[in-house]
Design an enzyme around this catalytic site. Sequence first.
Site, PDB file in Angstrom:
ATOM      1  N   ARG A  50       0.846  -1.194   0.000  1.00 37.96           N
ATOM      2  CA  ARG A  50       0.000   0.000   0.000  1.00 37.96           C
ATOM      3  C   ARG A  50       0.881   1.244   0.000  1.00 37.96           C
ATOM      4  O   ARG A  50       2.089   1.152   0.183  1.00 37.96           O
ATOM      5  CB  ARG A  50      -0.938   0.001   1.219  1.00 37.96           C
ATOM      6  CG  ARG A  50      -0.172  -0.221   2.539  1.00 37.96           C
ATOM      7  CD  ARG A  50      -0.769   0.464   3.699  1.00 37.96           C
ATOM      8  NE  ARG A  50      -0.683   1.886   3.589  1.00 37.96           N
ATOM      9  CZ  ARG A  50       0.440   2.591   3.763  1.00 37.96           C
ATOM     10  NH1 ARG A  50       1.593   1.995   4.046  1.00 37.96           N
ATOM     11  NH2 ARG A  50       0.440   3.901   3.646  1.00 37.96           N
ATOM     12  N   GLY A  51       0.200   2.406  -0.139  1.00 39.61           N
ATOM     13  CA  GLY A  51       0.920   3.656  -0.297  1.00 39.61           C
ATOM     14  C   GLY A  51       1.013   3.947  -1.787  1.00 39.61           C
ATOM     15  O   GLY A  51       1.292   3.042  -2.587  1.00 39.61           O
ATOM     16  N   ALA A  52       0.750   5.205  -2.161  1.00 37.91           N
ATOM     17  CA  ALA A  52       0.595   5.528  -3.582  1.00 37.91           C
ATOM     18  C   ALA A  52       1.807   5.118  -4.429  1.00 37.91           C
ATOM     19  O   ALA A  52       1.659   4.348  -5.391  1.00 37.91           O
ATOM     20  CB  ALA A  52       0.281   7.019  -3.727  1.00 37.91           C
ATOM     21  N   ARG A  90      -7.647  -0.214  -7.132  1.00 36.67           N
ATOM     22  CA  ARG A  90      -7.818   0.942  -6.233  1.00 36.67           C
ATOM     23  C   ARG A  90      -7.820   2.209  -7.101  1.00 36.67           C
ATOM     24  O   ARG A  90      -6.909   2.398  -7.908  1.00 36.67           O
ATOM     25  CB  ARG A  90      -6.689   1.010  -5.185  1.00 36.67           C
ATOM     26  CG  ARG A  90      -6.666  -0.181  -4.230  1.00 36.67           C
ATOM     27  CD  ARG A  90      -5.753   0.076  -3.033  1.00 36.67           C
ATOM     28  NE  ARG A  90      -6.370   0.985  -2.081  1.00 36.67           N
ATOM     29  CZ  ARG A  90      -5.719   1.524  -1.047  1.00 36.67           C
ATOM     30  NH1 ARG A  90      -4.435   1.282  -0.864  1.00 36.67           N
ATOM     31  NH2 ARG A  90      -6.349   2.322  -0.207  1.00 36.67           N
ATOM     32  N   GLN A 197      -2.904   2.854   9.831  1.00 29.98           N
ATOM     33  CA  GLN A 197      -1.570   2.891   9.208  1.00 29.98           C
ATOM     34  C   GLN A 197      -0.582   3.675  10.067  1.00 29.98           C
ATOM     35  O   GLN A 197       0.619   3.403  10.042  1.00 29.98           O
ATOM     36  CB  GLN A 197      -1.645   3.535   7.804  1.00 29.98           C
ATOM     37  CG  GLN A 197      -2.333   2.698   6.756  1.00 29.98           C
ATOM     38  CD  GLN A 197      -3.804   3.025   6.632  1.00 29.98           C
ATOM     39  OE1 GLN A 197      -4.440   3.457   7.586  1.00 29.98           O
ATOM     40  NE2 GLN A 197      -4.376   2.803   5.461  1.00 29.98           N
ATOM     41  N   ASP A 238      -1.878  10.921  -2.354  1.00 32.73           N
ATOM     42  CA  ASP A 238      -2.227   9.855  -3.300  1.00 32.73           C
ATOM     43  C   ASP A 238      -2.505  10.378  -4.700  1.00 32.73           C
ATOM     44  O   ASP A 238      -2.368   9.649  -5.675  1.00 32.73           O
ATOM     45  CB  ASP A 238      -3.425   9.057  -2.790  1.00 32.73           C
ATOM     46  CG  ASP A 238      -2.985   8.163  -1.645  1.00 32.73           C
ATOM     47  OD1 ASP A 238      -2.833   8.672  -0.518  1.00 32.73           O
ATOM     48  OD2 ASP A 238      -2.738   6.969  -1.885  1.00 32.73           O
ATOM     49  N   ASN A 248      -5.468  12.476   0.087  1.00 33.03           N
ATOM     50  CA  ASN A 248      -4.615  11.634   0.931  1.00 33.03           C
ATOM     51  C   ASN A 248      -5.541  10.902   1.897  1.00 33.03           C
ATOM     52  O   ASN A 248      -6.758  11.096   1.911  1.00 33.03           O
ATOM     53  CB  ASN A 248      -3.570  12.486   1.666  1.00 33.03           C
ATOM     54  CG  ASN A 248      -2.483  11.633   2.296  1.00 33.03           C
ATOM     55  OD1 ASN A 248      -1.895  10.788   1.635  1.00 33.03           O
ATOM     56  ND2 ASN A 248      -2.232  11.804   3.581  1.00 33.03           N
ATOM     57  N   LYS A 249      -4.956  10.072   2.725  1.00 39.36           N
ATOM     58  CA  LYS A 249      -5.724   9.230   3.650  1.00 39.36           C
ATOM     59  C   LYS A 249      -6.790  10.036   4.391  1.00 39.36           C
ATOM     60  O   LYS A 249      -6.530  11.148   4.828  1.00 39.36           O
ATOM     61  CB  LYS A 249      -4.750   8.576   4.631  1.00 39.36           C
ATOM     62  CG  LYS A 249      -5.340   7.651   5.648  1.00 39.36           C
ATOM     63  CD  LYS A 249      -6.230   6.574   5.078  1.00 39.36           C
ATOM     64  CE  LYS A 249      -5.589   5.772   3.992  1.00 39.36           C
ATOM     65  NZ  LYS A 249      -6.561   4.907   3.259  1.00 39.36           N
TER      66      LYS A 249
HETATM   67  O1  MRU Z   1      -4.856   3.355   1.822  1.00 39.66           O
HETATM   68  P1  MRU Z   1      -3.370   3.549   1.864  1.00 39.66           P
HETATM   69  O2  MRU Z   1      -2.763   3.070   3.132  1.00 39.66           O
HETATM   70  O3  MRU Z   1      -2.687   3.024   0.636  1.00 39.66           O
HETATM   71  O4  MRU Z   1      -3.211   5.121   1.839  1.00 39.66           O
HETATM   72  C1  MRU Z   1      -1.927   5.666   1.780  1.00 39.66           C
HETATM   73  C2  MRU Z   1      -1.877   7.099   2.049  1.00 39.66           C
HETATM   74  O5  MRU Z   1      -2.867   7.790   2.112  1.00 39.66           O
HETATM   75  C3  MRU Z   1      -0.520   7.681   2.120  1.00 39.66           C
HETATM   76  O6  MRU Z   1      -0.487   8.749   3.007  1.00 39.66           O
HETATM   77  C4  MRU Z   1      -0.195   8.146   0.709  1.00 39.66           C
HETATM   78  O7  MRU Z   1      -0.191   7.068  -0.176  1.00 39.66           O
HETATM   79  C5  MRU Z   1       1.045   8.831   0.616  1.00 39.66           C
HETATM   80  S1  MRU Z   1       2.329   7.672   0.800  1.00 39.66           S
HETATM   81  C6  MRU Z   1       3.702   8.193   0.196  1.00 39.66           C
END
Ligand code: MRU
Length: 347
Positions: A50-52, A90, A197, A238, A248-249
């Site tokens: 996970r993470g963009a 996603r 997270q 993201d 973002n999250k």
């Molecule tokens: O749902 P996730 O855990 O994939 O969401 C990730 C985030 O929102 C991070 O903050 C975002 O991807 C930036 S990571 C470099």
Amino acid sequence: MSDKVKNIALSPDGSAVRILDQTRLPGEVVYLDLHGREEMYEAIKALRVRGAPAIGIFAAWGLYVLARSYGEDEFFPRLDDDCDYLISCRPTAVNLARQAERMRALAHGMQGRPIPDIVAALGREAKAIHEEDVAMCRTIAEAGLSLLHPGDTVLTHCNAGPLATSEYGTGLGPLLLAAERGVEIKAYVDETRPLLQGARLTAWELMNAGIDCTLICDNMAALAMKQGRIRAVLAGCDRMAANGDAANKIGTSGAAIIAQHYGVPVYILLPSSTIDLSCPTGADIPIEERDGEEIRSMWYVQPMAPAGVKCWDPAFDVTDHELITAVVTEKGVIYPPYDVNLKKLFG
Ligand code: MRU
């Protein structure tokens, strides 16, 4: 940094993408070898990876691994189908679609060449995508650190560290770089409901790096800022729209609104692979909605909401550009007006 976290790698024989299963952290460090497209899809969906930036890198390696097994006649239809399939997993982080499309475009641009040559080129492209992210994160960490002072305490939200990217991460990069240099920057870590997270991953990464961090529930950030405990909010992204709105999250936007109220700067740190100039504003960014069971029962010994209660579980929100003090990219620190300055640098 490079020997510390290998969240994504090609398996030694090239037949699988190896990931550190983030759903098992912080309790266990477990690596998985993913060979087939269903396994890969499930790993993204379940947030094992996970993470963009990380899901973009993963998709690139995944498509390379899958392409190795396509027959000559079926090569392009299967590549297209697997690209579409992984992209559909996603919707919010633009990196997933962007890197998968980059792989697809490379292969299509080589039509007519021998299939083994195309497969080899896909392998080189996945490696390049991965290495570019490593380099961008390093530069972002340096630029982000220039905005902080020794002794500062920052607020983090979600996880924008090495697990979500490669090596330094984005939002956590300045902290990790500071720690390497013996400069103390402390962090309050939002636990980040509902998937935690912050609690599970950011706290783990910061503690591993020896960084002083304090875990708080998301709804404690306002008091922390009111009491002057926080010098800056650092978050990843993201997808950033052309006007600087930043998806973002879920909860990032709330933290930014509180920060503006208390005069705390908000810094969004991201690589250019997360900027989507084809989205004019945040309203054009698709927001993923997830299963309400993440709110009702996940992580609890027993459900903490009445069975069947209706839930709404948006995984992301959009922080309006007016709330963002500066955007930190591999090309340096960008200030408003973002619609002009993003286009100037990345258009
Ligand atoms: O749902 P996730 O855990 O994939 O969401 C990730 C985030 O929102 C991070 O903050 C975002 O991807 C930036 S990571 C470099």
